[in-house]
Design an enzyme around this catalytic site. Structure first.
Site, PDB file in Angstrom:
ATOM      1  CG  ASP A  12      -5.948  -6.972  -7.725  1.00 56.37           C
ATOM      2  OD1 ASP A  12      -4.902  -7.290  -7.098  1.00 56.37           O
ATOM      3  OD2 ASP A  12      -6.829  -6.292  -7.269  1.00 56.37           O
ATOM      4  CB  THR A  60      -2.110  -1.024  -9.326  1.00 51.84           C
ATOM      5  OG1 THR A  60      -3.248  -1.754  -9.007  1.00 51.84           O
ATOM      6  CG2 THR A  60      -1.409  -0.762  -7.718  1.00 51.84           C
ATOM      7  NE  ARG A 119      -3.782   2.969  -0.573  1.00 54.71           N
ATOM      8  CZ  ARG A 119      -5.116   2.847  -0.338  1.00 54.71           C
ATOM      9  NH1 ARG A 119      -5.632   3.992   0.082  1.00 54.71           N
ATOM     10  NH2 ARG A 119      -5.531   1.598  -0.271  1.00 54.71           N
ATOM     11  CD  GLU A 177     -10.849  -1.243  -8.101  1.00 61.39           C
ATOM     12  OE1 GLU A 177     -12.042  -1.120  -7.778  1.00 61.39           O
ATOM     13  OE2 GLU A 177      -9.988  -1.302  -7.433  1.00 61.39           O
ATOM     14  CD  GLU A 235      -3.109  -0.849   0.265  1.00 53.42           C
ATOM     15  OE1 GLU A 235      -2.945  -0.066  -0.327  1.00 53.42           O
ATOM     16  OE2 GLU A 235      -3.987  -1.878   0.054  1.00 53.42           O
TER      17      GLU A 235
HETATM   18  C1  DMJ Z   1      -6.579   0.529  -5.044  1.00 55.51           C
HETATM   19  O1  DMJ Z   1      -5.577   0.965  -3.721  1.00 55.51           O
HETATM   20  C2  DMJ Z   1      -5.564  -0.064  -5.847  1.00 55.51           C
HETATM   21  O2  DMJ Z   1      -6.336   0.070  -7.113  1.00 55.51           O
HETATM   22  C3  DMJ Z   1      -5.159  -1.154  -5.756  1.00 55.51           C
HETATM   23  O3  DMJ Z   1      -4.575  -2.044  -6.683  1.00 55.51           O
HETATM   24  C4  DMJ Z   1      -6.631  -1.899  -5.494  1.00 55.51           C
HETATM   25  N1  DMJ Z   1      -7.415  -1.486  -4.744  1.00 55.51           N
HETATM   26  C5  DMJ Z   1      -7.431  -0.321  -4.331  1.00 55.51           C
HETATM   27  C6  DMJ Z   1      -8.880   0.660  -4.942  1.00 55.51           C
HETATM   28  O4  DMJ Z   1     -10.000  -0.280  -5.042  1.00 55.51           O
END
Ligand code: DMJ
Length: 641
Positions: A399, A619, A270, A533, A266
């Site tokens: 994912d 992501t 982020r 998403e 995370e």
């Molecule tokens: C986000 O923090 C990122 O997209 C992560 O890869 C998956 N989920 C959350 C949002 O749903």
């Protein structure tokens, strides 16, 4: 990847480690110690001077001073009558002798004066009150902290910066679009302004309680996750005052020397992703410096017998461990497999190969492993190097690993063929074993669990529509048309999951069982937490097909968010998308500002804003430039204002 804090935790949570005191001693006991320490220092300096005066003053009968310049040298005296030279020792005669007496006198006076001065200073100090001494100590401390900050801000060595194209613009071609885009910008302002007022510095916002919020993924510290995550969205929307405000907070407050245990994944997607994107867009060095400082703090997580990192690391002690709920102490595919983009950029920007080596080591290890049915299980034990349970998912836990294989290839200007091959192989296995069509004709991606396919698709897996479309160009045996089609089918299924609810917002996961299609069955799966998403997939589909339905679907979602998630203190998730009177969960997730609103804004912008042949989105929707190695410049970022 599913935010681990949101998963049901099976297994007992181990309380955060508390390994040592805070880095700056602010407490009273330490102040008292410092005062005593200073007084002792003064006294000992004074005593040393007295000793110096008595015992170490040069005695003219034993020593002659030759010079009082920078290279002062005490010359041992040799009896003038006994010869002119003694190896390595100079003799002093005649007029020189007089000059040296004078010098000696000058030196004595200087020592006496220093002595007096030290005495006076010591007396002065002793006259001062506790408060005055404390204030002086504080001033000294502030000076040191300031100096450290200045040192931190020192620029890293210059490296070639990719030519940055499309950091501004994207002006919509007609009024209707312009209004929609403005509306999304207004929603961003509402989310940001309320966070600014009620949650500033906290990781996230509780928009109804109007206070800060956090989860264990960010540890116990206030790291301003929303600020870092939102920066690039603010930038591309032209919200420059807000951007500067965030930048100032980061400069003055974002500190990684905290005794706090954070999620490596995370924090990478982020914070490091957010800081790097902010750096590339704005050219402000501070973002790069902070990203590198944080990355250094994450490196100890890789100290495992296999080099597969722990899920969590304590930023101060460097101690790592895994989530209690993850299959027998396993690390998670979507976590250790979602570091590549950011780490390659870190090596690129610093010239330090360590980051690149860490992620390439993970890749090599995965390449060597057996894969049941060609699928990658979600769990891998970092001690033994063996898979945990054989669960495979393109949603939570799996994912973004697949996403980063494709994006590693794109980011390398399509030169990382190894990554592309791993992606193509993985997608083939996914199509064969996980993707099915429902009776009603909806294509969905199920989850492989204990030898059978569970016909359930998560909101998170909806990102794959965009991924298939993004990977169409360059696909094996030129199956571009097929992957565009597959992406469009996933987008349609995910749109159905929204359309079949009361709020027109999608549930966390939905089933395909008998008569049930694209609908959540269990109460615990009916929530919507402002996730991006589905909108992300609409945006990729729009960019590659320009089919107007994706803008329509995106607008439907924006209106539903505005109607059901907006509260006066920001935006909140809802607990049940099938109930027409929504109950709010009172959390404004940082990814709502980083991703959901960014993808919506881009959906109503022209394609010249962040064009996909020059930018790859991590992501968390943080855009990082393609490293066109033949097309770089050593000059500073042209986007610098
Ligand atoms: C986000 O923090 C990122 O997209 C992560 O890869 C998956 N989920 C959350 C949002 O749903």
């Amino acid at each position: 990847m599913t935010t681990p804090a949101l998963l049901p935790l099976s297994g007992r949570r181990i309380p955060p480690l508390n390994l040592g005191p805070p880095s700056f001693p602010h407490h009273r006991a330490t102040l008292r110690l410092s005062e005593k320490f200073i007084l002792l220092l003064i006294l000992s300096a004074f005593i040393t001077l007295c000793f110096g005066a008595f015992f170490f003053l040069p005695d003219s009968s034993k020593h002659k001073r030759f010079d009082l310049g920078l290279e002062d040298v005490l010359i041992p005296h040799v009896d003038a009558g006994k010869g002119a030279k003694h190896s390595g020792i100079f003799l002093i005669h005649g007029p020189d002798e007089h000059r040296h007496r004078e010098e000696e006198e000058r030196l004595r006076n200087k020592i006496r004066a220093d002595h007096e001065k030290a005495l006076e200073e010591a007396k002065e100090k002793l006259k001062k009150s506790r408060e005055e001494i404390r204030a002086e100590i504080q001033t000294e401390k502030n000076k040191v902290v300031q100096e450290m900050k200045i040192r931190e801000k020192k620029p890293l060595p210059a490296v070639p910066i990719p030519n940055l194209i499309g950091t501004h613009g994207g002006d919509p071609e007609d009024n209707d679009l312009r209004e929609k885009r403005e509306k999304i910008k207004e929603m961003m302002k509402h989310a940001w302004d309320n966070y600014r007022i009620y949650g500033w510095g906290h990781n996230e916002l509780r928009p109804i309680a109007r206070k800060g919020h956090s989860t264990n993924i960010f540890g116990t510290s206030q790291m301003g996750a929303t600020i870092v995550d939102a920066l690039d969205t603010l930038y591309i929307m032209g919200l420059h005052d807000e951007f500067r405000d965030g930048q100032k907070w980061i400069e003055n407050n974002l500190d990684f020397s905290v005794n706090s245990e954070v999620s490596v994944f995370e924090v990478n997607i982020r914070f490091i992703g957010g800081l790097l994107a902010a750096y590339y867009l704005s050219g402000e060095e501070i973002f790069k410096i902070k990203a590198v400082q944080l990355a250094e703090k994450l490196l100890p997580a890789f100290n495992t017998p296999t080099g597969i990192p722990w899920a969590m690391v304590n930023l101060k002690s460097g101690v790592g461990r895994n989530w209690g709920w993850a299959s027998a102490g396993s690390s998670i595919l979507a976590e250790f497999g979602t570091l590549h983009m950011e780490f390659v950029h870190l090596s690129y920007l610093t010239g330090n190969p360590i980051y690149y080596k860490k992620v390439m080591h993970i890749r090599k290890l995965l390449q060597k492993m057996d894969r049941p049915n060609g699928l990658y299980p979600n769990y891998l034990n970092p001690r033994t190097g063996r898979w945990g349970q054989y669960h495979t998912s393109v949603g939570g836990l799996g994912d973004s690993f697949y996403e980063y294989l494709l994006k590693a290839w794109l980011m390398s200007d399509k030169t990382d063929h190894e990554a592309r091959k791993m992606y193509d192989d993985a997608v083939e296995a996914i199509e064969k074993h996980l993707i099915r069509k429902s009776r009603g004709g909806l294509t969905f991606i199920g989850e492989w669990k204990n030898g059978h396919l569970e016909k359930k698709m998560g909101h998170l897996a909806c990102f794959a529509g965009g991924m298939f479309v993004l990977g169409a160009d360059g696909s094996r045996m030129d199956k571009a048309g097929h992957y565009l089609e597959l992406g469009a089918e996933i987008a349609r299924t995910c749109h159905e999951s929204y359309d079949r609810t009361a709020l027109k917002l999608g549930p966390e996961s939905f089933k395909f069982d008998g008569a049930v299609e694209a609908v959540a069955v269990r109460q615990a799966e009916k929530y919507y937490i402002l996730r991006p998403e589905v909108i992300e997939t609409y945006w990729y589909l729009w960019r590659f097909t320009h089919d107007p339905r994706y803008r329509e679907w995106g607008w439907e979602a924006a209106l539903a968010i505005e109607k059901y998630c907006r509260v006066s203190g920001g935006f909140s998730g809802v607990k049940d998308v099938y109930s027409s009177t929504p109950t709010h969960d009172d959390v404004q997730q940082s990814f709502f500002l980083a991703e959901t609103l960014k993808y919506l804004y881009l959906l109503f912008s022209g394609d010249d804003l962040l064009p996909l042949d020059h930018w790859v989105f991590n992501t968390e929707a943080h855009p990082l430039p393609v490293l066109h190695l033949a097309n770089t410049t050593l000059s500073r970022n042209p986007a610098v204002r």
